[in-house]
Design an enzyme around this catalytic site. Structure first.
Site, PDB file in Angstrom:
ATOM      1  N   ASP A  10      10.365   3.522  12.734  1.00  0.00           N
ATOM      2  CA  ASP A  10      11.098   2.624  13.496  1.00  0.00           C
ATOM      3  C   ASP A  10      12.956   2.203  12.816  1.00  0.00           C
ATOM      4  O   ASP A  10      13.712   2.541  13.767  1.00  0.00           O
ATOM      5  CB  ASP A  10      10.252   1.360  13.734  1.00  0.00           C
ATOM      6  CG  ASP A  10       9.272   0.993  12.415  1.00  0.00           C
ATOM      7  OD1 ASP A  10       9.530   1.697  11.238  1.00  0.00           O
ATOM      8  OD2 ASP A  10       8.853   0.871  12.520  1.00  0.00           O
ATOM      9  N   ASP A  54       1.601   5.180   1.782  1.00  0.00           N
ATOM     10  CA  ASP A  54       1.562   6.151   2.497  1.00  0.00           C
ATOM     11  C   ASP A  54       1.964   7.227   2.294  1.00  0.00           C
ATOM     12  O   ASP A  54       3.247   7.474   1.960  1.00  0.00           O
ATOM     13  CB  ASP A  54       2.161   5.483   3.812  1.00  0.00           C
ATOM     14  CG  ASP A  54       1.298   4.026   4.389  1.00  0.00           C
ATOM     15  OD1 ASP A  54      -0.020   3.948   4.373  1.00  0.00           O
ATOM     16  OD2 ASP A  54       2.251   3.414   5.243  1.00  0.00           O
ATOM     17  N   ASP A  89       0.844  -1.665  -0.007  1.00  0.00           N
ATOM     18  CA  ASP A  89       0.304  -0.069   0.425  1.00  0.00           C
ATOM     19  C   ASP A  89       0.793   1.241  -0.073  1.00  0.00           C
ATOM     20  O   ASP A  89       2.254   1.310  -0.162  1.00  0.00           O
ATOM     21  CB  ASP A  89      -0.983   0.232   1.104  1.00  0.00           C
ATOM     22  CG  ASP A  89      -0.132  -0.679   2.283  1.00  0.00           C
ATOM     23  OD1 ASP A  89       1.124  -0.254   2.795  1.00  0.00           O
ATOM     24  OD2 ASP A  89      -1.007  -0.916   3.205  1.00  0.00           O
TER      25      ASP A  89
HETATM   26  P1  ATP Z   1       4.136  -2.747   5.376  1.00  0.00           P
HETATM   27  O1  ATP Z   1       4.779  -2.901   3.561  1.00  0.00           O
HETATM   28  O2  ATP Z   1       4.121  -4.334   6.082  1.00  0.00           O
HETATM   29  O3  ATP Z   1       2.372  -1.784   5.142  1.00  0.00           O
HETATM   30  P2  ATP Z   1       5.358  -0.019   6.318  1.00  0.00           P
HETATM   31  O4  ATP Z   1       7.103  -0.039   6.542  1.00  0.00           O
HETATM   32  O5  ATP Z   1       4.707  -0.016   5.220  1.00  0.00           O
HETATM   33  O6  ATP Z   1       4.970  -1.877   6.278  1.00  0.00           O
HETATM   34  P3  ATP Z   1       3.530   0.503   8.041  1.00  0.00           P
HETATM   35  O7  ATP Z   1       2.586  -0.762   9.329  1.00  0.00           O
HETATM   36  O8  ATP Z   1       2.352  -0.002   6.927  1.00  0.00           O
HETATM   37  O9  ATP Z   1       4.833  -0.352   7.883  1.00  0.00           O
HETATM   38  O10 ATP Z   1       3.698   1.457   8.653  1.00  0.00           O
HETATM   39  C1  ATP Z   1       4.444   2.719   7.944  1.00  0.00           C
HETATM   40  C2  ATP Z   1       5.461   3.782   8.057  1.00  0.00           C
HETATM   41  O11 ATP Z   1       5.284   3.874   9.179  1.00  0.00           O
HETATM   42  C3  ATP Z   1       6.767   2.955   8.665  1.00  0.00           C
HETATM   43  O12 ATP Z   1       7.502   2.686   7.201  1.00  0.00           O
HETATM   44  C4  ATP Z   1       7.314   3.409   9.525  1.00  0.00           C
HETATM   45  O13 ATP Z   1       8.072   4.731   9.463  1.00  0.00           O
HETATM   46  C5  ATP Z   1       6.302   4.218  10.344  1.00  0.00           C
HETATM   47  N1  ATP Z   1       5.848   3.718  11.640  1.00  0.00           N
HETATM   48  C6  ATP Z   1       4.801   2.231  11.660  1.00  0.00           C
HETATM   49  N2  ATP Z   1       5.057   1.741  13.110  1.00  0.00           N
HETATM   50  C7  ATP Z   1       5.669   2.415  14.206  1.00  0.00           C
HETATM   51  C8  ATP Z   1       5.823   2.152  14.818  1.00  0.00           C
HETATM   52  N3  ATP Z   1       5.300   1.046  15.571  1.00  0.00           N
HETATM   53  N4  ATP Z   1       7.110   3.204  15.661  1.00  0.00           N
HETATM   54  C9  ATP Z   1       7.986   3.687  14.706  1.00  0.00           C
HETATM   55  N5  ATP Z   1       7.068   3.961  13.206  1.00  0.00           N
HETATM   56  C10 ATP Z   1       6.406   3.293  12.669  1.00  0.00           C
HETATM   57 MG    MG Z   2       2.842   0.466   4.889  1.00  0.00          MG
END
Ligand code: ATP
Ligand code: MG
Length: 437
Positions: A148, A72, A70
């Site tokens: 993170d 963001d 997805d």
């Molecule tokens: P995915 O491929 O699973 O969507 P993602 O990296 O996009 O991976 P998400 O959970 O969608 O993960 O979160 C989007 C972004 O928000 C992350 O890439 C990170 O930068 C930030 N983020 C999400 N959860 C946390 C957390 N618990 N602590 C710090 N930053 C976070």
């Molecule tokens: Mg994501």
């Protein structure tokens, strides 16, 4: 507490250098690989005079040449300004207020730059080192520090198509490292779910967790007991339905995280090192990954049934030894095992219902004097229970003969299966309808 105050300080070295700007010619992110919805959001923000960046997993995955799950977006527009700009948006979230913007089936998550809690003059809320509320707006060079991992903290700027890298995230993407931003121990303590996220991303991307961070994981694993079971269930879904369930499971065990999520299962696994419970769970997870790769549906209820099978079975055998009949023993043991599990991860009723149905059908499938196979084959959960039986047989339980018998039965009676499917479909259309066990 004092540790927390040092975070901005830790990052001063980064700030000194400012971000690296990676120009369009120097990276591989093409707008062709960004979804129409995400591009519409970015351009509308830009045209209204706001900043608009892709961030997080989508930038990481695009740089790796993978298809993002997805997209963001992050901006300097406030949630209210976003709401005003997009009629197709909805504000959500308590801990983080953000907007969901919908284009058909695609949802773009748009959040406002936020400052890490300690930058915000006490407005962020921290208890025992954990972030409780985290909703203080900032700008891009505040926002980057609350993220993170370095690989998740890259920004793709719609203004000039550059990638903005404050934390050497691109270096870690190239060399395959999951590295926390700032002090790893402190960042794990702030939000222990990051322990799981580190493992999930490492498994999914085939990356290593850098040593400075990984050494803390087993030691800090017990902090997960303080995380709301509902949040852990969400993480469970991401970890086990993301296509890399088996890899993730092995790594969770390696870092002693798995037992925090599934204590009863961990107990069964460690009681019989490398024995049936491990083979069985590994086979279930491998099947799940294969089904996802082939775009076949998977249900987390089936996975729960597999993960909790050994503890449930052990308990049921105990009840049987005390004189309980098998169906009752399975029903009781199912109740106990599921209610213990909900202390760690919450589980929606419909999933635990499926797990129970699968378990309760097992003795009915394996009973030798099965006088009514046609009736059983038309049970709405027959297919799931039969798949489960196959898995038990494949993993070394003494049920291979019965599994073969049912395979042959279905080949000889193809009507039964379509009948069973009809019933399942009609059941779906009548959510309030009674379900037979
Ligand atoms: P995915 O491929 O699973 O969507 P993602 O990296 O996009 O991976 P998400 O959970 O969608 O993960 O979160 C989007 C972004 O928000 C992350 O890439 C990170 O930068 C930030 N983020 C999400 N959860 C946390 C957390 N618990 N602590 C710090 N930053 C976070
Ligand atoms: Mg994501």
């Amino acid at each position: 507490m004092c540790r927390l105050m040092s975070a901005k300080h830790d990052n001063v070295a980064y700030l000194h250098h400012g971000p690296k700007i990676i120009t369009r010619e120097e990276h591989n992110i093409s707008r062709r690989n960004i979804s129409d919805g995400a591009l519409k959001v970015l351009y509308r923000l830009k045209n209204a005079g706001f900043a608009g960046y892709l961030v997080g997993g989508s930038v990481r995955d695009l740089l790796l040449g993978r298809e993002p799950k997805d997209f963001d977006v992050v901006t300097d527009a406030t949630p209210e300004q976003i709401r005003a700009l997009f009629r197709n948006s909805r504000l959500i979230g308590r801990r983080f207020r953000l907007a969901h913007i919908r284009y058909g089936s695609e949802i773009i998550e748009v959040s406002t730059f936020r400052a890490p809690h300690h930058v915000a003059n006490g407005e962020g809320h921290v208890i025992d080192g954990q972030i409780i509320r985290d909703n203080v707006y900032g700008d891009i060079d505040d926002d980057v520090w609350r993220r993170d991992f370095t690989v998740n903290a890259l920004f793709y700027n719609i203004e000039d198509y550059t990638v903005v890298d404050y934390v050497d995230g691109l270096r870690d993407i190239k060399s395959g490292y999951i590295r926390l931003i700032g002090d790893p121990e402190q960042r794990f303590i702030e939000d222990p779910v990051r322990l799981l996220r580190a493992v999930r991303f490492a498994a999914k991307l085939g990356f290593k967790i850098n040593h400075d961070a990984e050494k803390y994981i087993p030691e800090l694993a017990p902090l997960l007991s303080g995380i709301a079971p509902a949040r852990l269930f969400e993480e469970f879904l991401k970890m086990f339905l993301g296509g890399c369930a088996l890899q993730t499971f092995e790594r969770l065990r390696h870092y002693r995280l798995f037992g925090e999520l599934f204590p009863q299962t961990e107990e069964a696994l460690s009681r019989q090192q490398g024995g049936f419970p491990h083979t069985f769970i590994a086979n279930a997870l491998r099947n799940t990954d294969i089904r996802l790769a082939e775009d076949q549906p998977v249900t987390p209820g089936f996975l729960l049934a597999a993960l909790l099978w050994s503890p449930m079975d052990k308990l049921a055998q105990g009840y049987i030894a005390k004189g309980q009949n098998e169906p009752e023993a399975i029903m009781l043991a199912g109740d106990v095992v599921i209610s213990r599990q909900t202390r760690s991860t919450s589980m929606p009723h419909r999933l635990t219902r499926l797990a129970r149905d699968i378990w309760q059908l097992q003795p009915r499938l394996t009973r030798r004097s099965n006088r009514r196979p046609h009736r059983l084959a038309s049970h709405p959960r027959f297919r799931a229970a039969y798949d489960f039986l196959l898995l038990r047989a494949e993993s070394g339980e003494d049920v291979a003969d019965t599994a073969d018998w049912w395979t042959k039965f279905q080949q000889d009676n193809p009507v039964e299966r379509s009948h069973s499917k009809d019933r399942e479909d009609s059941r779906r259309r009548r959510p309030g309808g009674r379900r037979s066990r």
